[in-house]
Design an enzyme around this catalytic site. Structure first.
Site, PDB file in Angstrom:
ATOM      1  N   CYS A 132       0.863  -1.193   0.000  1.00 51.10           N
ATOM      2  CA  CYS A 132       0.000   0.000   0.000  1.00 51.10           C
ATOM      3  C   CYS A 132       0.888   1.227   0.000  1.00 51.10           C
ATOM      4  O   CYS A 132       1.872   1.288   0.758  1.00 51.10           O
ATOM      5  CB  CYS A 132      -0.902  -0.010   1.229  1.00 51.10           C
ATOM      6  N   HIS A 174      -8.817  -3.662  -2.657  1.00 49.48           N
ATOM      7  CA  HIS A 174      -7.918  -2.850  -1.836  1.00 49.48           C
ATOM      8  C   HIS A 174      -8.353  -1.383  -1.825  1.00 49.48           C
ATOM      9  O   HIS A 174      -8.449  -0.753  -0.759  1.00 49.48           O
ATOM     10  CB  HIS A 174      -6.497  -2.990  -2.392  1.00 49.48           C
ATOM     11  N   GLU A 175      -8.626  -0.830  -3.011  1.00 49.31           N
ATOM     12  CA  GLU A 175      -8.982   0.588  -3.089  1.00 49.31           C
ATOM     13  C   GLU A 175     -10.359   0.858  -2.501  1.00 49.31           C
ATOM     14  O   GLU A 175     -10.579   1.902  -1.856  1.00 49.31           O
ATOM     15  CB  GLU A 175      -8.913   1.070  -4.538  1.00 49.31           C
ATOM     16  N   HIS A 178     -10.111   1.266   1.181  1.00 50.73           N
ATOM     17  CA  HIS A 178      -9.666   2.599   1.590  1.00 50.73           C
ATOM     18  C   HIS A 178     -10.855   3.545   1.781  1.00 50.73           C
ATOM     19  O   HIS A 178     -10.889   4.340   2.733  1.00 50.73           O
ATOM     20  CB  HIS A 178      -8.734   3.197   0.538  1.00 50.73           C
TER      21      HIS A 178
END
Length: 220
Positions: A132, A174-175, A178
């Site tokens: 990351c 993953h994004e 966030h």
């Protein structure tokens, strides 16, 4: 999300931009050519811990400029994806320039994404290394589903459906994490999280130095 170098060196030239196939695309996307480098937030900063706000105004100069800046910032940091809160803006938006496991390069942005994952009965989890840009220098094994669909909008408010497999599916997950106020560290055991933070402490200065050199090389 940081990208593993063996994937980024793929010789396959196929590319999908905003989900549409193209024969070729520049190494540095046009958005990055227009952008400015922004500071990447680091784990522990409050903006990374709270859910991001929905984008309510589309087709604005401000939104386009943010996307341009995010593309260049991602490129300078050698990333495969970047969420808006990673440049200190708490909006539901991410950009990506990510290869999948078949050598296809995926490039684009997604506003107000909603992630669809396979049903638990047909879900296949893959353990693979993940990094990351907000945890500079650390990589850990994280289980993710091998397929994902992200639904949202482009910067002009047009609906988008982006499908990902393999490493690109990992990027989409993953994004999207966030934007809910989570990093991949939240998916680790306490022991592995401590290991990742130790890696970051040992390597972050080198990572920041490489980013500065790349930005200077680009004249940014």
């Amino acid at each position: 999300m940081s990208v593993r170098h063996e994937r980024s060196r793929s010789v396959d030239r196929r590319v999908r931009v905003q989900g549409r196939p193209l024969d070729a695309y520049p190494t540095l996307p046009p958005e990055a050519e227009r952008g400015s480098v922004r500071r990447v937030t680091v784990v522990g900063e409050e903006v990374l811990r709270r859910p991001c706000r929905e984008v309510t105004e589309f087709a604005t100069t401000e939104l386009s400029a943010l996307i341009d800046d995010m593309f260049l910032t991602m490129h300078v940091a050698d990333g495969a994806g970047l969420a808006a809160n990673q440049v200190g803006v708490d909006l539901r938006l991410f950009v990506y320039d990510c290869p999948d496991d078949y050598g296809v390069r995926h490039v684009g942005h997604l506003v107000n994404p909603v992630l669809d994952l396979p049903d638990p009965g047909s879900r296949r989890l893959i353990d693979d290394f993940e990094g990351c840009l907000s945890v500079p220098g650390a990589t850990m094994t994280v289980p993710r589903t091998d397929r994902a669909v992200a639904r949202g909008f482009d910067k002009d408010g047009n609906p988008l459906v982006i499908e990902g497999t393999g490493y690109f599916a990992r990027c989409l997950q993953h994004e999207t994490d966030h934007l809910t106020g989570h990093t991949y560290l939240d998916r680790l055991s306490k022991r592995d999280r401590k290991d990742a933070l130790r890696q970051m402490e040992d390597r972050r200065d080198d990572v920041f130095a490489r980013r500065a050199i790349k930005a200077a090389h680009l004249g940014r």
